[in-house]
Design an enzyme around this catalytic site. Structure first.
Site, mmCIF file in Angstrom:
data_model
loop_
_atom_site.group_PDB
_atom_site.id
_atom_site.type_symbol
_atom_site.label_atom_id
_atom_site.label_comp_id
_atom_site.label_asym_id
_atom_site.label_seq_id
_atom_site.Cartn_x
_atom_site.Cartn_y
_atom_site.Cartn_z
ATOM 1 N N TYR A 116 -16.105 4.855 6.664
ATOM 2 C CA TYR A 116 -14.486 3.979 7.122
ATOM 3 C C TYR A 116 -14.119 4.823 8.208
ATOM 4 C CZ TYR A 116 -9.594 5.237 6.315
ATOM 5 O OH TYR A 116 -8.485 5.756 6.554
ATOM 6 N N GLY B 240 0.512 -1.387 -0.112
ATOM 7 C CA GLY B 240 -0.120 -0.163 -0.028
ATOM 8 C C GLY B 240 1.035 1.078 -0.124
ATOM 9 N N LYS C 31 -13.175 1.730 10.995
ATOM 10 C CA LYS C 31 -11.647 2.804 11.420
ATOM 11 C C LYS C 31 -11.671 2.627 13.352
ATOM 12 C CE LYS C 31 -7.854 2.678 10.104
ATOM 13 N NZ LYS C 31 -7.537 1.753 9.440
ATOM 14 N N THR D 259 -6.762 6.570 11.785
ATOM 15 C CA THR D 259 -6.874 7.533 11.392
ATOM 16 C C THR D 259 -7.747 8.638 12.012
ATOM 17 O OG1 THR D 259 -8.438 8.652 9.152
ATOM 18 C CG2 THR D 259 -8.977 6.793 10.213
ATOM 19 N N ASP E 169 -3.912 -13.842 2.329
ATOM 20 C CA ASP E 169 -5.212 -12.748 2.806
ATOM 21 C C ASP E 169 -5.184 -12.684 4.441
ATOM 22 O OD1 ASP E 169 -7.232 -11.289 2.900
ATOM 23 O OD2 ASP E 169 -8.683 -13.665 1.407
HETATM 24 N N1 LIG Z 1 -3.907 6.604 3.129
HETATM 25 C C1 LIG Z 1 -3.982 7.834 3.452
HETATM 26 O O1 LIG Z 1 -4.759 9.258 2.803
HETATM 27 C C2 LIG Z 1 -4.848 7.912 4.796
HETATM 28 C C3 LIG Z 1 -4.917 8.716 5.998
HETATM 29 C C4 LIG Z 1 -5.228 8.301 7.417
HETATM 30 C C5 LIG Z 1 -4.807 6.458 7.360
HETATM 31 N N2 LIG Z 1 -5.081 6.219 6.670
HETATM 32 C C6 LIG Z 1 -4.948 4.675 6.832
HETATM 33 O O2 LIG Z 1 -3.075 4.088 6.951
HETATM 34 C C7 LIG Z 1 -2.856 2.255 6.463
HETATM 35 C C8 LIG Z 1 -2.651 2.295 5.205
HETATM 36 O O3 LIG Z 1 -3.656 3.388 4.128
HETATM 37 P P1 LIG Z 1 -2.392 2.853 2.287
HETATM 38 O O4 LIG Z 1 -3.024 4.582 2.395
HETATM 39 O O5 LIG Z 1 -1.128 2.547 2.097
HETATM 40 O O6 LIG Z 1 -3.581 2.155 2.123
HETATM 41 P P2 LIG Z 1 -3.557 1.376 1.001
HETATM 42 O O7 LIG Z 1 -2.622 1.910 -0.244
HETATM 43 O O8 LIG Z 1 -5.200 0.931 0.469
HETATM 44 O O9 LIG Z 1 -3.259 -0.136 0.973
HETATM 45 C C9 LIG Z 1 -3.783 -0.766 1.599
HETATM 46 C C10 LIG Z 1 -2.953 -2.777 1.900
HETATM 47 O O10 LIG Z 1 -3.558 -3.271 2.031
HETATM 48 C C11 LIG Z 1 -3.818 -4.612 1.991
HETATM 49 N N3 LIG Z 1 -4.780 -5.393 1.864
HETATM 50 C C12 LIG Z 1 -6.221 -4.740 1.098
HETATM 51 N N4 LIG Z 1 -6.784 -5.985 1.058
HETATM 52 C C13 LIG Z 1 -6.344 -7.403 1.920
HETATM 53 C C14 LIG Z 1 -6.450 -8.804 2.021
HETATM 54 N N5 LIG Z 1 -7.230 -8.663 2.331
HETATM 55 N N6 LIG Z 1 -5.272 -9.574 3.039
HETATM 56 C C15 LIG Z 1 -4.151 -8.837 2.417
HETATM 57 N N7 LIG Z 1 -4.031 -7.624 2.645
HETATM 58 C C16 LIG Z 1 -4.741 -7.210 1.533
HETATM 59 C C17 LIG Z 1 -3.289 -3.900 0.678
HETATM 60 O O11 LIG Z 1 -2.858 -5.163 -0.755
HETATM 61 P P3 LIG Z 1 -3.067 -4.880 -2.445
HETATM 62 O O12 LIG Z 1 -3.307 -3.670 -2.549
HETATM 63 O O13 LIG Z 1 -1.937 -6.003 -2.737
HETATM 64 O O14 LIG Z 1 -4.944 -5.760 -2.177
HETATM 65 C C18 LIG Z 1 -2.755 -3.223 0.264
HETATM 66 O O15 LIG Z 1 -0.803 -3.382 0.827
HETATM 67 C C19 LIG Z 1 -4.330 2.315 6.740
HETATM 68 O O16 LIG Z 1 -4.814 1.535 8.258
HETATM 69 C C20 LIG Z 1 -5.563 3.544 6.489
HETATM 70 O O17 LIG Z 1 -6.444 3.807 7.228
HETATM 71 C C21 LIG Z 1 -4.109 6.262 5.601
#
Ligand SMILES: NC(=O)c1ccc[n+]([C@@H]2O[C@H](COP(=O)([O-])OP(=O)(O)OC[C@H]3O[C@@H](n4cnc5c(N)ncnc54)[C@H](OP(=O)(O)O)[C@@H]3O)[C@@H](O)[C@H]2O)c1
Length: 290
Positions: free
Chosen positions: A126, A7, A130, A101, A32
């Site tokens: 969402y 991610g 969370k 978040t 998974d």
């Molecule tokens: N991005 C933001 O702006 C933001 C802001 C505040 C908080 N956060 C938090 O930060 C964390 C990371 O966010 P991110 O933006 O990096 O998310 P992301 O880019 O969507 O990445 C999500 C990850 O989860 C994996 N995943 C999803 N379903 C899965 C499953 N069933 N089994 C195994 N792996 C799975 C995905 O793998 P695949 O892609 O291979 O499916 C990917 O590696 C989250 O908790 C999010 O709530 C993010």
């Protein structure tokens, strides 16, 4: 062990930690996380003493169609799975850092940034899921930390566009965009967030902690500051009010989505989390170097 390593956030953790940490980072295809049997087996066999969880449903608008559905994928990934993971980490004696978040707050507070113990008030599905995940992790009884991060932005290309790289792309093509003027935000440079998480791991910090910029900005000021640093036309950014912006999005969002980082600073000092201007200087330097 890093879960969610492909991610936006996870991929930078792997980049920055790979040199001096022995990392196990199963891909989604290898594990998974919604398969409880597979998750249990994986945790049982790994010798990793620490688990960093970044696997989640992180698409805020894409979660709305499942609103209220506790049998859906969003709930499974953001609420049920982290709870199960925390229980398993407790059973196997592993320390867990679970990433959450700023969206757990309602964003109505304008006089000061949100502290860890402030009342939550999620506005969208969402955020609700969370928050339930946070409670599940902290209630599981093991050694665990909930690290709330806000709007991570990176200089490194990733399939997911954060606000900084979206701005770079839009303004780079000469396309106009809007920037909200009356919204307080504390977006964190992803490299700083990853360093901060490393400190949590090293200290085995338990409880909830905020990881964000050490100072606030607005989306309008943030995007114009990017334009200024990258030699782009800041006048392509049109000011917009939150009241005009928010109804155009499927999910309700907190207006003042800002996190107070004084707890982090008290524990780990002031040299990791930076004010937005300093974060953007570091970000722009990296973008220009790549
Ligand atoms: N991005 C933001 O702006 C933001 C802001 C505040 C908080 N956060 C938090 O930060 C964390 C990371 O966010 P991110 O933006 O990096 O998310 P992301 O880019 O969507 O990445 C999500 C990850 O989860 C994996 N995943 C999803 N379903 C899965 C499953 N069933 N089994 C195994 N792996 C799975 C995905 O793998 P695949 O892609 O291979 O499916 C990917 O590696 C989250 O908790 C999010 O709530 C993010």
């Amino acid at each position: 062990m890093v879960l969610g390593g492909s991610g936006l956030v996870g991929s930078r953790v792997l980049d920055l930690w790979a040199d001096d940490v022995e990392l196990s980072a199963p891909t989604h295809a290898q594990l998974d996380v919604l398969d409880e049997g597979a998750l249990t087996a994986f945790l049982a066999q790994t010798e990793a003493p620490v688990v960093l969880n970044l696997a989640a449903w992180a698409d805020v608008d894409g979660a709305e169609p499942e609103r209220g559905n506790r049998a859906g994928r969003v709930y499974a990934l953001n609420a049920r799975y982290p709870t199960q993971l925390a229980i398993l980490c407790g059973e196997f004696g592993k320390y867990l850092v679970h990433v959450s978040t700023d969206y757990v707050f309602d964003g109505a507070t304008v006089d000061r940034a949100y502290r860890e113990g402030d009342p939550t008030g999620p506005l969208c599905w969402y955020a609700e899921t969370k928050l339930e995940g946070e409670r599940g992790v902290l209630g599981a009884g093991g050694r665990a930390c909930v690290a709330r991060i806000e709007m991570p932005f990176s200089a490194k290309p990733h399939r997911k566009l954060d606000l900084a790289r979206l701005t770079l792309a839009r303004l780079g093509r000469g396309e106009p965009m809007v920037g909200v003027v009356d919204q307080r935000i504390t977006p964190v440079f992803l490299d700083d967030a990853v360093r901060a998480m490393r400190r949590l791991v090293e200290a085995r910090f338990t409880g909830t902690i905020h990881i964000a910029a050490a100072g606030w900005t607005t989306p309008y000021a943030f995007t114009r500051a990017i334009a200024a640093r990258m030699g782009l036309n800041a006048d392509l950014v049109a000011p917009e009010t939150f009241a005009d912006f928010a109804p155009k999005r499927p999910a309700h969002r907190p207006q003042h989505s800002w996190l107070d980082v004084s707890c982090f600073e008290e524990h780990f000092g002031r040299d990791i989390l930076r004010a937005p201007e300093a974060e953007l200087d570091a970000w722009a330097q990296q973008v220009s170097a790549t």
